[in-house]
Enzyme design. Structure first.
Site, PDB file in Angstrom:
ATOM      1  N   PRO A 234       0.692  -1.171   0.047  1.00 47.49           N
ATOM      2  CA  PRO A 234       0.032  -0.220  -0.050  1.00 47.49           C
ATOM      3  C   PRO A 234       0.971   1.318  -0.041  1.00 47.49           C
ATOM      4  CG  PRO A 234      -0.727  -1.564   1.767  1.00 47.49           C
ATOM      5  CD  PRO A 234       0.570  -2.008   1.278  1.00 47.49           C
ATOM      6  N   PRO A 235       0.282   2.283  -0.418  1.00 45.76           N
ATOM      7  CA  PRO A 235       1.127   3.717  -0.424  1.00 45.76           C
ATOM      8  C   PRO A 235       1.584   4.006   0.832  1.00 45.76           C
ATOM      9  CG  PRO A 235      -0.927   3.956  -1.494  1.00 45.76           C
ATOM     10  CD  PRO A 235      -1.193   2.726  -0.822  1.00 45.76           C
ATOM     11  N   LYS A 239       8.276   1.672   0.295  1.00 46.02           N
ATOM     12  CA  LYS A 239       8.803   0.780  -1.104  1.00 46.02           C
ATOM     13  C   LYS A 239       9.904   1.534  -1.475  1.00 46.02           C
ATOM     14  CE  LYS A 239       4.945   0.821  -2.990  1.00 46.02           C
ATOM     15  NZ  LYS A 239       4.244   1.446  -1.814  1.00 46.02           N
ATOM     16  N   THR A 240       9.699   2.761  -1.712  1.00 48.26           N
ATOM     17  CA  THR A 240      11.017   3.577  -2.273  1.00 48.26           C
ATOM     18  C   THR A 240      12.065   3.609  -1.133  1.00 48.26           C
ATOM     19  OG1 THR A 240       9.170   4.754  -3.366  1.00 48.26           O
ATOM     20  CG2 THR A 240      11.410   5.918  -3.376  1.00 48.26           C
ATOM     21  N   GLU A 457     -24.245   9.737  19.354  1.00 47.23           N
ATOM     22  CA  GLU A 457     -23.050   9.424  20.003  1.00 47.23           C
ATOM     23  C   GLU A 457     -23.204   8.386  21.088  1.00 47.23           C
ATOM     24  OE1 GLU A 457     -20.696   9.335  17.967  1.00 47.23           O
ATOM     25  OE2 GLU A 457     -21.674  10.789  16.437  1.00 47.23           O
ATOM     26  N   HIS A 460     -24.043   4.699  20.011  1.00 47.68           N
ATOM     27  CA  HIS A 460     -22.873   3.946  19.627  1.00 47.68           C
ATOM     28  C   HIS A 460     -22.179   3.251  20.698  1.00 47.68           C
ATOM     29  CE1 HIS A 460     -23.184   4.655  15.442  1.00 47.68           C
ATOM     30  NE2 HIS A 460     -23.054   5.919  15.522  1.00 47.68           N
TER      31      HIS A 460
END
Length: 665
Positions: A234-235, A239-240, A457, A460
């Site tokens: 994923p971004p 990786k770079t 809320e 929830h």
């Protein structure tokens, strides 16, 4: 010193200034009068006095514009002190001693005749008219336009060449590679110590580094290093950064280029740049070639049939495949690439012999996040309460780039508060801001709307509190944040990779808690539950049509099949069955949420009233109001209290279950 080095005033030297100065110099010469630089200018009246004293030996009128006065030898010899204003070089070289403008030639002739009538015969001035050619003017008129055209051509060519765009941007080098080379002159200063949370991936690429340092160790046994290493993830997962660390550890030339740099509007440019890139790589071997975002040129061929047969992207990909087959593995040229969309890559690019080693880089787990926080906290002045372990437990699902952003935001917040060090409160606020958005302190909400938000809320929070598989509550607030978010309940998810049916149903019921609370309390619902309904609908369709969690539809999965064809991969009867089962599941969980709130009506009212008073409630506040949670979460820790939970990836791309339930206005 380089031409572009900044001077004390901060401006940069531009070589085009030289061309401008030369052009102005030649233009100025064209307007200068062609006179002797050794002659002293005088007036006609002073010339008349010289003539009356008999000191004028000769008078010349040049081009009917100005007159040149020559003194007699007696005047030069006996009256040198009198004419000391004349140039010394004029006396030495017998040049004109004085000059003056004659004005209109007719008037000058009359004035000279009148002057001669007053002079004795031996002192009368005789004038001679001469013509002197201005040799500089025709030369400038010929060379100046030519020089301006040459300078304009040089300027245009350099602009088209794009000094900042690299050699590949020049009009005559458009087929050259635009890869950035890092070698001994510009080394990569990143090593494996700067890459944290990617232990498994580092072990894979360490073999590449070892091969570049000791190739005989592998070739002596007949082994071959992989030609291509593909980093998938994923971004923001690093990786770079990992590719740069490989180049820094191996201490070899490193070519870095983006996949989009190969794609141009001109046909054949991409393939030419691929050829040039591999040619340079062979010359610099052993080296590493890194192509970032390779999906820009590596997409599967044949999908864009509407564009015709001569697709530039496909030509570039074909050339890349040929080049990867063309260089042997014992030359020390290793191709690395990164992408976050491996599903769109061409199968020929992924086969063994090309990118035959694929390294998956996922979001870091608890231990990985702790290591990443340890790296980023080195450059931040933190207090004793801040530890990488505590921060890593607060941020499940965060990638490395997101962790770096949180650390930076916390440092900025502490600086804004004029603190000498960053404490845990700054990190809590930074997480609030990164996840929930900027706090809207000046947003005016009517008392009626605020009461609806509070009960929403609280619904929830109560549902999540009494459901076994629901995520533990961390904080519930009715302070508006971000765009359209009027309040939210935050939970602390754990790092999990699979989710069972009962857990998904509990989370669906918890998500319905807000709307159920509104209906029970006010007898009507509002638009604030739009985000909740969106999450529930996606979750229900994923359970029925993706994960096979419905007995009537059966053990089938249609995930991704609709993207491969324009038609649905199932019949109208199956579609109606899926819709019916989804509706039944959603209705059952909504009824379950209402019944749960009816059973704990006192807890709902207590939380809602406390929210209206304090606006923010943490876990300790909820325990004080309605008692301890009957079901303990396996990873629940005491130091989580008051911290912010973050979205997790869920169990599959089709089901993202964020732990923040929001009310949107």
């Amino acid at each position: 010193m380089e031409n572009n080095q900044e001077n004390k005033n901060g401006t940069k030297f531009n070589p085009y200034w030289i061309y401008g100065v030369l052009a102005l110099f030649f233009i100025g010469l064209n307007f200068l009068p062609i006179t002797s630089s050794t002659s002293e200018p005088i007036t006609f009246e002073k010339f008349a006095i010289m003539a009356k004293e008999g000191d004028v030996g000769k008078l010349e009128v040049v081009n009917e514009k100005y007159a040149q006065v020559y003194l007699t030898e007696d005047a030069i010899k006996n009256k040198k002190e009198k004419y000391k204003d004349a140039s010394k070089s004029s006396f030495a070289n017998k040049r004109p001693h004085y000059t003056f403008d004659i004005g209109p030639s007719e008037n000058f002739a009359k004035k000279l005749d009148a002057l001669n009538t007053t002079l004795p015969a031996e002192s009368q001035v005789t004038v001679s008219y001469i013509e002197k050619a201005n040799w500089l003017s025709p030369i400038i008129s010929l060379l100046l336009p030519l020089a301006l055209l040459v300078l304009l051509w040089i300027f245009i060519m350099r602009r088209v060449g794009g000094g900042a765009g690299g050699p590949g941007a020049q009009i005559f080098n458009i087929g050259k590679s635009k890869a950035t080379l890092f070698d001994q002159n510009s080394k990569v200063n990143i090593n494996f110590g700067d890459v944290a949370g990617l232990d498994e991936a580092k072990e894979e690429v360490m073999e590449v580094v070892d091969f570049l340092k000791n190739p005989k160790k592998y070739t002596a046994l007949g082994g071959k290093i992989p030609k291509g290493v593909l980093l998938i993830g994923p971004p923001g997962t690093g990786k770079t950064l990992l590719a740069k660390a490989v180049a820094g550890e191996a201490a070899v030339p490193f070519f870095s280029i983006s996949g989009s740099d190969f794609v141009e509007m001109f046909v054949g440019v991409g393939a030419s740049r691929v050829r040039d890139l591999f040619r340079q790589a062979r010359e610099k071997a052993p080296c590493i070639v890194f192509i970032d975002e390779i999906d820009a040129i590596g997409r599967a061929r044949g999908r864009n049939t509407m564009q015709g047969g001569n697709d530039e992207r496909e030509n570039t990909l074909n050339q890349l495949l040929v080049e990867m087959d063309g260089f042997p593995t014992d030359k020390g040229v290793i191709l690395m690439a990164a992408t976050n969309r491996p599903d769109v890559l061409d199968s020929a690019l992924m086969r063994p012999g090309r990118f035959d080693r694929q390294i998956a880089i996922d979001r870091p787990d608890l231990k990985g996040r702790e290591a990443i926080f340890a790296v980023h906290l080195k450059n931040i002045k933190i207090g004793e309460s801040v530890t990488p372990f505590a921060l890593s437990e607060m941020t499940p699902g965060f990638a490395g780039a997101e962790i770096a952003n949180v650390c930076n935001e916390a440092a900025l917040i502490a600086a804004r508060r004029n603190k000498e060090e960053v404490d845990m409160d700054d990190f809590n606020y930074a997480l609030d801001r990164v996840i929930g958005g900027l706090e809207k302190k000046n947003k005016l909400i009517s008392p009626e709307e605020k009461e609806i938000i509070a009960y929403h809320e609280a619904g929830h929070a109560v549902c999540g509190w009494y459901l076994e598989h629901a995520m533990p509550l961390v904080k519930v607030t009715i302070v508006p944040r971000g765009i359209g978010t009027l309040g939210y309940a935050q939970y602390l998810p754990k790092d999990e990779y699979i989710t069972r049916t009962e857990a998904l149903l509990d989370r669906m019921c918890m998500t319905f808690g807000g709307r159920a609370a509104e209906e029970l309390t006010f007898g009507k619902v509002s638009t604030g539950a739009q985000n909740d309904l969106d999450q529930v609908t996606k979750m229900a369709y994923s359970m029925v049509a993706v994960f096979g969690m419905n007995q009537k539809v059966g053990q089938v999965s249609f995930y991704g099949m609709q993207n491969e064809s324009f038609a649905r991969p199932y019949s109208e009867e199956t579609a109606a069955m899926i819709d019916t089962e989804v509706r039944n599941m959603v209705t059952a969980q909504f009824a379950r949420a209402k019944q749960l709130l009816l059973d704990h009506r006192d807890a709902l009212v207590a939380l809602a009233k406390q929210l209206l008073e304090k606006e923010v409630l943490h876990k300790l506040d909820v325990e004080r109001l309605i008692g301890p949670r009957p079901y303990a979460w396996p990873d629940e820790k005491a130091h989580h209290i008051g911290t912010l939970s973050v979205p997790v990836n869920g169990v599959a791309p089709a089901v993202d279950i964020p732990p923040t339930e929001t009310v949107q206005g």
